[in-house]
Design an enzyme around this catalytic site. Structure first.
Site, mmCIF file in Angstrom:
data_model
loop_
_atom_site.group_PDB
_atom_site.id
_atom_site.type_symbol
_atom_site.label_atom_id
_atom_site.label_comp_id
_atom_site.label_asym_id
_atom_site.label_seq_id
_atom_site.Cartn_x
_atom_site.Cartn_y
_atom_site.Cartn_z
ATOM 1 N N GLY A 33 -6.985 -12.651 -10.585
ATOM 2 C CA GLY A 33 -7.929 -12.799 -10.781
ATOM 3 C C GLY A 33 -8.449 -13.263 -9.018
ATOM 4 O O GLY A 33 -7.658 -13.397 -7.493
ATOM 5 N N GLY A 50 -8.373 -6.617 -0.864
ATOM 6 C CA GLY A 50 -6.362 -6.991 -0.236
ATOM 7 C C GLY A 50 -6.732 -6.146 -2.087
ATOM 8 O O GLY A 50 -5.533 -4.565 -1.827
ATOM 9 N N HIS A 51 -6.768 -6.945 -3.972
ATOM 10 C CA HIS A 51 -6.701 -6.162 -4.692
ATOM 11 C C HIS A 51 -7.534 -4.880 -4.752
ATOM 12 O O HIS A 51 -7.078 -4.223 -5.642
ATOM 13 C CB HIS A 51 -7.553 -7.529 -5.738
ATOM 14 N N GLN A 77 5.018 -18.772 -13.061
ATOM 15 C CA GLN A 77 5.061 -19.061 -11.516
ATOM 16 C C GLN A 77 5.006 -19.935 -11.089
ATOM 17 O O GLN A 77 5.296 -20.147 -9.859
ATOM 18 C CB GLN A 77 4.732 -17.391 -11.637
ATOM 19 N N GLY A 105 0.829 -5.035 -3.681
ATOM 20 C CA GLY A 105 1.556 -5.413 -2.519
ATOM 21 C C GLY A 105 2.091 -5.886 -1.688
ATOM 22 O O GLY A 105 2.806 -6.786 -2.013
ATOM 23 N N ASP A 138 2.801 -10.079 -0.578
ATOM 24 C CA ASP A 138 3.813 -10.632 -1.203
ATOM 25 C C ASP A 138 5.629 -10.155 -1.372
ATOM 26 O O ASP A 138 5.868 -9.543 -2.294
ATOM 27 C CB ASP A 138 3.409 -10.881 -1.951
ATOM 28 N N LEU A 159 -6.030 -11.073 3.747
ATOM 29 C CA LEU A 159 -6.741 -11.988 2.451
ATOM 30 C C LEU A 159 -5.509 -12.040 1.474
ATOM 31 O O LEU A 159 -5.088 -12.352 1.149
ATOM 32 C CB LEU A 159 -7.591 -10.292 1.781
ATOM 33 N N ARG A 189 -6.423 -17.672 -2.382
ATOM 34 C CA ARG A 189 -6.117 -19.384 -1.612
ATOM 35 C C ARG A 189 -6.739 -19.794 -0.420
ATOM 36 O O ARG A 189 -6.887 -20.272 0.250
ATOM 37 C CB ARG A 189 -4.661 -19.415 -1.256
HETATM 38 P P1 AMP Z 1 -2.627 -12.083 -7.077
HETATM 39 O O1 AMP Z 1 -3.360 -11.341 -7.182
HETATM 40 O O2 AMP Z 1 -2.569 -13.118 -5.710
HETATM 41 O O3 AMP Z 1 -1.223 -12.236 -7.894
HETATM 42 O O4 AMP Z 1 -2.308 -10.959 -6.486
HETATM 43 C C1 AMP Z 1 -2.001 -9.386 -6.910
HETATM 44 C C2 AMP Z 1 -1.554 -8.254 -6.284
HETATM 45 O O5 AMP Z 1 -2.663 -7.754 -4.960
HETATM 46 C C3 AMP Z 1 -0.585 -8.502 -5.782
HETATM 47 O O6 AMP Z 1 0.826 -7.119 -6.030
HETATM 48 C C4 AMP Z 1 -0.447 -8.929 -4.367
HETATM 49 O O7 AMP Z 1 0.451 -9.085 -3.419
HETATM 50 C C5 AMP Z 1 -1.333 -8.031 -3.354
HETATM 51 N N1 AMP Z 1 -2.352 -8.417 -2.931
HETATM 52 C C6 AMP Z 1 -2.995 -9.715 -2.450
HETATM 53 N N2 AMP Z 1 -3.789 -9.887 -1.530
HETATM 54 C C7 AMP Z 1 -3.322 -8.586 -0.512
HETATM 55 C C8 AMP Z 1 -3.049 -8.248 0.839
HETATM 56 N N3 AMP Z 1 -4.548 -9.152 1.127
HETATM 57 N N4 AMP Z 1 -3.811 -6.432 0.454
HETATM 58 C C9 AMP Z 1 -2.916 -6.040 -0.795
HETATM 59 N N5 AMP Z 1 -2.468 -6.637 -1.143
HETATM 60 C C10 AMP Z 1 -2.507 -7.741 -1.569
#
Ligand code: AMP
Length: 273
Positions: free
Chosen positions: A28, A33-34, A58, A144, A147, A181, A184
């Protein structure tokens, strides 16, 4: 868009979708990026499921689980506008029961780099991703490259556990400044945001050295560390795409990874070469 918080209802609705399904798991506080993952899922599938779940297992005890950014109303709107079919918003009691089995990350790859600084973090990641992949039963799931270690371990888990979902890597979306992006980033004040740029700057320096023909990973890391002197660096590392250390850059088989603390915020970034 169907907003579902309950597992049984999710399973019922998922069964109805007799189509090619794409799945995007997230925690969320959605950003571009998401959104790029969701758009790719829309393009490549007939039905798109997004999950938002801030996974408690985690986070280490001293980490930001309780203050992790939450923007449910905005996230719902973003998913609705993006044409998501099911938005799955379970709470921890739906996902976890007491005293249950869990996935243990691989001994080496799961406990170096991020896994060294955040021991057992990847046990939590792999456990929740396995649960979500089993629920979503998607054809394709989108993760993404931002990570990198997570993506590599999830790809390995899908292969080793014979999971019937393709794991699709997606490029990192950045601000114009180069900053990757991240949910955090909202923790950063202006001064910290400027300092945070040293992560992407160090990666761009690595890329320019490689383009100039310097493939020696020790040289590259030394130059990266000079740029990273403004932040508290956890690691700057160059590995192959199975996370083995390498002495020489292997084109199309290398990842350059950095992690650092800027004030109280811990940031990671990487470049796939
Ligand atoms: P998170 O909400 O941070 O767990 O991220 C959810 C998904 O979005 C994960 O697969 C991340 O790698 C991907 N993600 C986070 N930040 C970015 C970004 N800047 N560009 C592309 N994918 C991203």
């Amino acid at each position: 868009m169907n907003i579902i918080r309950n597992i049984e209802e999710f399973r019922k609705e998922r069964e109805k979708a007799n189509k090619k399904v794409g799945f995007v798991p997230t925690m969320g506080a959605l950003h571009e990026g998401h959104l790029s993952l969701i758009k790719k899922a829309k393009e490549e599938n007939d039905f798109v499921i997004v999950s938002i779940f801030v996974n408690p297992t985690q986070f280490l005890k001293n980490e930001d689980f309780s203050k992790y950014p939450k923007k449910e109303a905005a996230d719902i709107e973003i998913c609705r506008l993006a044409g998501v079919d099911i938005l799955f918003l379970p709470d921890a009691n739906e996902i976890y029961q007491k005293d249950e089995p869990k996935v243990i990350a691989p001994n080496i790859r799961g406990f170096i780099l991020e896994g060294f600084h955040r021991p057992e973090h990847f046990d939590g990641v792999l456990t929740v991703v396995l649960k979500l992949l089993n629920l979503a039963k998607a054809n394709n799931a989108y993760f993404g490259k931002k990570d990198a270690q997570q993506l590599i371990l999830i790809t390995q888990m899908a292969k080793n556990f014979f999971i019937d979902t393709n794991i699709i890597p997606c490029d990192t979306v950045r601000e114009k400044s180069g900053l990757a992006l991240s949910s955090r980033n909202v923790y950063l004040n202006q001064d910290e945001k400027t300092k945070a740029l040293s992560l992407s700057k160090s990666l761009y320096k690595a890329v320019s050295m490689i383009q100039a023909g310097d493939l020696n990973t020790k040289n590259i890391i030394k130059e990266m560390e000079k740029i990273l002197c403004e932040v508290e660096i956890d690691y700057a590392a160059i590995t192959d795409r199975e996370l083995n250390d390498i002495e020489k850059i292997e084109l199309k088989n290398t990842v350059i990874l950095v992690a650092a603390r800027v004030g109280t915020t811990r940031l990671i970034d990487n470049m796939w070469i």
